[in-house]
Write a protein that holds these residues in place. Structure first.
Motif, PDB file in Angstrom:
ATOM      1  N   LYS A   1      -8.756  -2.712   2.316  1.00  0.00           N
ATOM      2  CA  LYS A   1      -7.528  -2.383   3.058  1.00  0.00           C
ATOM      3  C   LYS A   1      -6.295  -2.678   2.209  1.00  0.00           C
ATOM      4  O   LYS A   1      -5.345  -1.889   2.170  1.00  0.00           O
ATOM      5  N   ILE A   2      -6.321  -3.810   1.527  1.00  0.00           N
ATOM      6  CA  ILE A   2      -5.190  -4.180   0.673  1.00  0.00           C
ATOM      7  C   ILE A   2      -5.032  -3.168  -0.460  1.00  0.00           C
ATOM      8  O   ILE A   2      -3.906  -2.738  -0.774  1.00  0.00           O
ATOM      9  N   ALA A   3      -6.145  -2.750  -1.063  1.00  0.00           N
ATOM     10  CA  ALA A   3      -6.094  -1.766  -2.160  1.00  0.00           C
ATOM     11  C   ALA A   3      -5.541  -0.438  -1.653  1.00  0.00           C
ATOM     12  O   ALA A   3      -4.709   0.201  -2.327  1.00  0.00           O
ATOM     13  N   GLU A   4      -5.985   0.006  -0.469  1.00  0.00           N
ATOM     14  CA  GLU A   4      -5.482   1.254   0.095  1.00  0.00           C
ATOM     15  C   GLU A   4      -3.993   1.147   0.403  1.00  0.00           C
ATOM     16  O   GLU A   4      -3.224   2.106   0.170  1.00  0.00           O
ATOM     17  N   GLN A   5      -3.566  -0.002   0.905  1.00  0.00           N
ATOM     18  CA  GLN A   5      -2.149  -0.208   1.217  1.00  0.00           C
ATOM     19  C   GLN A   5      -1.320  -0.133  -0.070  1.00  0.00           C
ATOM     20  O   GLN A   5      -0.254   0.492  -0.091  1.00  0.00           O
ATOM     21  N   ARG A   6      -1.818  -0.735  -1.136  1.00  0.00           N
ATOM     22  CA  ARG A   6      -1.104  -0.669  -2.428  1.00  0.00           C
ATOM     23  C   ARG A   6      -1.020   0.762  -2.931  1.00  0.00           C
ATOM     24  O   ARG A   6       0.022   1.192  -3.454  1.00  0.00           O
ATOM     25  N   LYS A   7      -2.124   1.518  -2.781  1.00  0.00           N
ATOM     26  CA  LYS A   7      -2.106   2.925  -3.204  1.00  0.00           C
ATOM     27  C   LYS A   7      -1.047   3.699  -2.431  1.00  0.00           C
ATOM     28  O   LYS A   7      -0.284   4.488  -3.004  1.00  0.00           O
ATOM     29  N   ARG A   8      -1.031   3.489  -1.099  1.00  0.00           N
ATOM     30  CA  ARG A   8      -0.036   4.184  -0.267  1.00  0.00           C
ATOM     31  C   ARG A   8       1.377   3.814  -0.683  1.00  0.00           C
ATOM     32  O   ARG A   8       2.256   4.681  -0.791  1.00  0.00           O
TER      33      ARG A   8
ATOM     34  N   ARG B   1       6.494   6.647  -5.605  1.00  0.00           N
ATOM     35  CA  ARG B   1       6.551   7.794  -6.518  1.00  0.00           C
ATOM     36  C   ARG B   1       7.268   8.965  -5.852  1.00  0.00           C
ATOM     37  O   ARG B   1       8.147   9.608  -6.460  1.00  0.00           O
ATOM     38  N   LEU B   2       6.893   9.213  -4.568  1.00  0.00           N
ATOM     39  CA  LEU B   2       7.556  10.303  -3.848  1.00  0.00           C
ATOM     40  C   LEU B   2       9.045  10.024  -3.665  1.00  0.00           C
ATOM     41  O   LEU B   2       9.890  10.943  -3.795  1.00  0.00           O
ATOM     42  N   ALA B   3       9.385   8.779  -3.380  1.00  0.00           N
ATOM     43  CA  ALA B   3      10.803   8.429  -3.211  1.00  0.00           C
ATOM     44  C   ALA B   3      11.556   8.625  -4.529  1.00  0.00           C
ATOM     45  O   ALA B   3      12.692   9.150  -4.539  1.00  0.00           O
ATOM     46  N   ARG B   4      10.950   8.222  -5.658  1.00  0.00           N
ATOM     47  CA  ARG B   4      11.579   8.425  -6.970  1.00  0.00           C
ATOM     48  C   ARG B   4      11.774   9.915  -7.258  1.00  0.00           C
ATOM     49  O   ARG B   4      12.814  10.346  -7.775  1.00  0.00           O
ATOM     50  N   GLU B   5      10.749  10.718  -6.923  1.00  0.00           N
ATOM     51  CA  GLU B   5      10.856  12.163  -7.154  1.00  0.00           C
ATOM     52  C   GLU B   5      11.973  12.771  -6.314  1.00  0.00           C
ATOM     53  O   GLU B   5      12.713  13.631  -6.788  1.00  0.00           O
ATOM     54  N   LYS B   6      12.110  12.285  -5.050  1.00  0.00           N
ATOM     55  CA  LYS B   6      13.199  12.782  -4.201  1.00  0.00           C
ATOM     56  C   LYS B   6      14.555  12.424  -4.799  1.00  0.00           C
ATOM     57  O   LYS B   6      15.482  13.238  -4.825  1.00  0.00           O
ATOM     58  N   VAL B   7      14.652  11.181  -5.259  1.00  0.00           N
ATOM     59  CA  VAL B   7      15.920  10.740  -5.865  1.00  0.00           C
ATOM     60  C   VAL B   7      16.214  11.584  -7.105  1.00  0.00           C
ATOM     61  O   VAL B   7      17.358  12.037  -7.322  1.00  0.00           O
TER      62      VAL B   7
END
Length: 152
Positions: free
Chosen positions: A119-126, A132-138
């Motif tokens: 669960k922790i690994a999946e949370q980190r991936k998310r 990454r998506l936020a950086r791309e939007k910026v």
């Protein structure tokens, strides 16, 4: 032990070894019967002989009493050994069950820890994906601002 055996035979009116063994098992730890047995052995023997005469049974001779006492003691030892072996088997079985339950508990804990780590690994991936998506939007907004400024 001999005194207890004799007392057992007296208390069951010399009916047999099985009854005497049962009586000894029921009264085996009685300290009062030991003290009373030593004081009342002869009186009880006379009473036993009288009662057996009333029941039209012949009293046992000393040799027969000794033989019965020896058989009684042998059966008591045999039953004690049997009980001890059964107790050892039970203890082994309980120890085996305790170990198995310990293994099961350990496995359940380990599986829970593994699930928690996943669960922790999946949370980190998310979170990484969102970053990454936020950086791309910026970057896209910055590119739009630059294009808008260049168009002016």
């Amino acid at each position: 032990m001999k005194l207890k055996s004799e007392k057992a035979l007296i208390n069951v009116n010399n009916r047999g070894i099985e009854q005497a063994i049962d009586w000894m098992m029921a009264h085996g730890d009685d300290q009062s019967t030991d003290a009373a047995a030593s004081a009342n052995t002869e009186g009880a023997e006379n009473q036993s002989i009288n009662e057996s005469n009333v029941e039209s049974k012949q009293p046992l001779t000393e040799e027969e009493k000794q033989a019965q006492i020896e058989r009684l003691e042998a059966k008591i030892k045999e039953r004690r050994l049997l009980r001890e072996t059964e107790e050892r088997k039970l203890e082994k079985e309980q120890e085996k069950n305790r170990r198995e339950s310990g293994k099961i508990i350990t496995d359940v804990k380990r599986k829970g820890e593994i699930k928690e780590m996943q669960k922790i690994a999946e949370q980190r991936k998310r979170e990484k994906m969102e970053d990454r998506l936020a950086r791309e939007k910026v970057k896209a907004m910055i590119a739009e601002d630059r294009a808008a400024q260049a168009a002016r």
